[in-house]
Every structure is written in structure tokens, then in C-alpha cells.
Design a protein around this motif. Structure first.
Motif, short mmCIF file in Angstrom:
data_model
loop_
_atom_site.label_atom_id
_atom_site.label_comp_id
_atom_site.label_asym_id
_atom_site.label_seq_id
_atom_site.Cartn_x
_atom_site.Cartn_y
_atom_site.Cartn_z
N SER A 286 -7.44 -3.30 -8.93
CA SER A 286 -6.87 -3.44 -7.59
C SER A 286 -5.55 -2.69 -7.47
O SER A 286 -4.83 -2.51 -8.45
CB SER A 286 -6.62 -4.92 -7.28
OG SER A 286 -7.80 -5.67 -7.31
N ARG A 287 -5.25 -2.28 -6.26
CA ARG A 287 -3.95 -1.71 -5.93
C ARG A 287 -3.19 -2.71 -5.07
O ARG A 287 -3.80 -3.41 -4.24
CB ARG A 287 -4.09 -0.38 -5.19
CG ARG A 287 -4.66 0.74 -6.03
CD ARG A 287 -4.58 2.06 -5.31
NE ARG A 287 -5.04 3.16 -6.12
CZ ARG A 287 -4.79 4.45 -5.85
NH1 ARG A 287 -4.10 4.76 -4.76
NH2 ARG A 287 -5.23 5.40 -6.65
N VAL A 288 -1.88 -2.75 -5.25
CA VAL A 288 -1.07 -3.62 -4.40
C VAL A 288 -0.70 -2.82 -3.15
O VAL A 288 -0.32 -1.65 -3.24
CB VAL A 288 0.18 -4.13 -5.14
CG1 VAL A 288 1.06 -3.00 -5.65
CG2 VAL A 288 0.99 -5.06 -4.24
N VAL A 289 -0.86 -3.46 -1.99
CA VAL A 289 -0.66 -2.79 -0.70
C VAL A 289 0.41 -3.52 0.09
O VAL A 289 0.40 -4.75 0.18
CB VAL A 289 -1.97 -2.76 0.11
CG1 VAL A 289 -1.77 -2.00 1.43
CG2 VAL A 289 -3.10 -2.14 -0.70
N PHE A 290 1.33 -2.75 0.68
CA PHE A 290 2.32 -3.31 1.59
C PHE A 290 2.05 -2.76 2.99
O PHE A 290 1.82 -1.56 3.17
CB PHE A 290 3.74 -2.97 1.14
CG PHE A 290 4.15 -3.69 -0.12
CD1 PHE A 290 4.72 -4.95 -0.05
CD2 PHE A 290 3.95 -3.10 -1.36
CE1 PHE A 290 5.08 -5.62 -1.20
CE2 PHE A 290 4.31 -3.76 -2.52
CZ PHE A 290 4.88 -5.03 -2.44
N HIS A 291 2.09 -3.65 4.00
CA HIS A 291 1.69 -3.30 5.36
C HIS A 291 2.90 -3.19 6.27
O HIS A 291 3.87 -3.93 6.13
CB HIS A 291 0.73 -4.37 5.90
CG HIS A 291 -0.49 -4.56 5.06
ND1 HIS A 291 -1.72 -4.04 5.40
CD2 HIS A 291 -0.69 -5.21 3.88
CE1 HIS A 291 -2.62 -4.36 4.48
NE2 HIS A 291 -2.01 -5.07 3.55
N ASP A 292 2.80 -2.29 7.24
CA ASP A 292 3.87 -2.10 8.22
C ASP A 292 4.07 -3.41 8.99
O ASP A 292 3.14 -3.90 9.63
CB ASP A 292 3.48 -0.97 9.18
CG ASP A 292 4.63 -0.52 10.06
OD1 ASP A 292 5.53 -1.34 10.34
OD2 ASP A 292 4.64 0.66 10.46
N PRO A 293 5.29 -3.98 8.97
CA PRO A 293 5.50 -5.27 9.64
C PRO A 293 5.88 -5.14 11.12
O PRO A 293 6.08 -6.15 11.79
CB PRO A 293 6.67 -5.85 8.85
CG PRO A 293 7.50 -4.65 8.49
CD PRO A 293 6.48 -3.54 8.23
N ARG A 294 5.99 -3.91 11.65
CA ARG A 294 6.47 -3.72 13.01
C ARG A 294 5.33 -3.91 14.02
O ARG A 294 4.51 -3.02 14.22
CB ARG A 294 7.10 -2.34 13.16
CG ARG A 294 8.34 -2.15 12.26
CD ARG A 294 8.78 -0.70 12.21
NE ARG A 294 7.77 0.13 11.56
CZ ARG A 294 7.90 1.46 11.41
NH1 ARG A 294 8.98 2.07 11.87
NH2 ARG A 294 6.95 2.13 10.79
N ALA A 295 5.33 -5.06 14.65
CA ALA A 295 4.23 -5.39 15.57
C ALA A 295 4.14 -4.38 16.71
O ALA A 295 3.05 -4.03 17.16
CB ALA A 295 4.43 -6.79 16.12
N GLY A 296 5.28 -3.90 17.20
CA GLY A 296 5.28 -2.94 18.30
C GLY A 296 4.57 -1.65 17.92
O GLY A 296 3.82 -1.08 18.71
N LYS A 297 4.82 -1.17 16.69
CA LYS A 297 4.16 0.06 16.24
C LYS A 297 2.67 -0.16 16.06
O LYS A 297 1.86 0.69 16.43
CB LYS A 297 4.78 0.53 14.92
CG LYS A 297 4.12 1.79 14.35
CD LYS A 297 4.79 2.21 13.05
CE LYS A 297 4.13 3.46 12.46
NZ LYS A 297 2.73 3.26 12.09
N VAL A 298 2.30 -1.30 15.50
CA VAL A 298 0.88 -1.60 15.30
C VAL A 298 0.15 -1.63 16.63
O VAL A 298 -0.98 -1.13 16.76
CB VAL A 298 0.72 -2.95 14.56
CG1 VAL A 298 -0.75 -3.36 14.51
CG2 VAL A 298 1.31 -2.87 13.16
#
Length: 230
Positions: A150-162
Motif C-alpha cells: 500500500s501507499r500512504v495518500v494525503f488528500h487536498d483538504p480545501r473543500a472549495g477547490k474540491v
């Protein structure tokens, strides 16, 4: 008299941002960062592996491998005296991270809320999530990382950008347009991040399990300050 619809004005830059910066002194201010901290500490592997294997041996006796998420998890062991040097390093690093990020930490200390080992078997994964309930810093320490793990993944936390995102030019490149960033783990690799940064693990494709320590820390009043108040 009928009205003729106006054609939309289409703008396309003739110069790249780099050229604009060079020619017109365009200033770029990078704010609201999402830092991720990585360090290699293989010197902790022996002690952490020993404590982890004891906990996993107990877990295998009482836990059944879930069909969807086949993994074993130990109980918390941040209080184990054999982990003292490891926990001291993790705690001091977490405090330094928050202090250097600009938080008022002079009268604060960090305290562990959880520290446990996970052993993920083939096809296991970890869904995207954050840690609440007072956690401020989260992290991982990787023990065994077979090929195709597995790879560890970090996600963009900016709701506006999403909400209003555009397609990326190259999803394999890490750019300001990226929706997530992933890291390939290796034994002795340690990762820290703020607890509000959503993280996950991709599906584990290897026949041998991946093993890692997951830890969460909160912020408390420093003991000496608490004593003065009393």
C-alpha cells in the motif's frame, strides 16, 4: 428587434507564468500550506518491531481477518518502557512541528492519545479519514513494506477547490492542481502531518502484509504550568 448574443471573450495567456514573473514582477504568495514531514529513522526498528510483534501475536489469537479489510491491530503501547526513546522522539518532533508552524506552544506539551500497530494483508486498505477528538498531529512509522504494498495518500483538504476543481494536466506530477499526494513507504520511514489533513492507504497488492505504527497526539497544558495554576 432581435438581440444578437455576444460571443464570450476567450482569454489564453501568450506567456507562461514564469515569463510573466520575469517580465512584469508578478508576485506569487503561497499561504495556507498543508505540510507533510518525512524522516528516516531505521534505528528504532528493532525495539518497535519487538513490541509490535508481541501485540500482533495476541491480536491474531482473538481477532478474525475481515473479508473486506483483512488486518490485525494491536492495542495501544505508547506507555511501554521499551518504547521510551521512540515515543520521546515522536513527541518532541510533534511539539517542534506545531511550534515552527506558528502555534503558541511555549506553555503547552503534547500527549499521545493512540499508538498502535496495524498489519494489513492482501487487498486491505484504509479509507480516507481525519482524526478528531482533540488530535493535533498524526503519523506513521513503517516496519515492513513488501514490494507492491500500500501507499500512504494525503488528500487536498480545501473543500472549495474540491467543489470547483479542473482536470489535471498530468496526474503523475505533484502540482498545485493535485487532488492528492502519495508516498511509497519503506522500513524506518516516519511521516508526520496535521490531524486535519485527510489520509488513506491504497489497496495492498502484496502477498506479504504491510506493517506500520500509527500514532496520534493531542496538545495539553505543560505540566509545570498546570502545577503553578494549582
Amino acid at each position: 428587434m432581435s438581440k444578437v448574443a455576444k460571443k464570450p471573450k476567450v482569454c489564453k495567456a501568450a506567456e507562461s507564468v514564469a515569463e510573466v514573473v520575469l517580465h512584469t514582477q508578478l508576485q506569487v504568495a503561497h499561504h495556507f500550506p498543508c505540510p507533510i514531514y518525512i524522516i528516516d529513522r531505521p534505528d528504532f526498528l528493532e525495539a518497535v518491531n519487538t513490541v509490535s510483534e508481541e501485540g500482533l501475536a495476541e491480536a491474531r489469537k482473538t481477532q478474525l481477518l475481515n473479508e473486506i479489510y483483512p488486518l490485525y491491530m494491536t492495542g495501544n503501547f505508547f506507555g511501554d518502557p521499551r518504547m521510551a526513546k521512540f515515543t520521546e522522539f515522536v513527541g518532541a518532533t510533534a511539539w517542534n512541528i506545531l511550534n515552527e508552524q506558528g502555534y503558541a506552544m511555549s506553555d503547552k506539551a503534547v500527549s499521545f492519545t493512540e499508538m498502535w500497530t496495524q498489519e494489513h494483508h492482501k487487498h486491505s486498505a484504509m479509507d480516507a479519514h481525519v482524526h478528531g477528538f482533540g488530535s493535533q498531529i498524526i503519523g506513521f512509522y513503517f516496519l515492513e513494506t513488501p514490494e507492491d504494498c500500500s501507499r500512504v495518500v494525503f488528500h487536498d483538504p480545501r473543500a472549495g477547490k474540491v467543489q470547483i476543481d479542473l482536470p489535471e494536466q498530468d496526474m503523475s506530477a505533484a502540482t498545485p492542481a493535485s487532488k492528492m499526494i502519495n508516498f511509497t513507504p519503506k522500513p524506518g520511514m516516519m511521516i508526520f502531518a496535521n490531524s486535519w489533513l485527510m489520509h488513506s492507504f491504497t489497496r495492498h497488492a502484496a502477498d506479504k502484509p504491510i506493517k506500520f505504527v500509527h500514532f496520534n497526539l493531542t496538545v495539553i497544558q505543560a505540566p509545570q504550568q498546570a502545577a503553578e495554576v494549582i
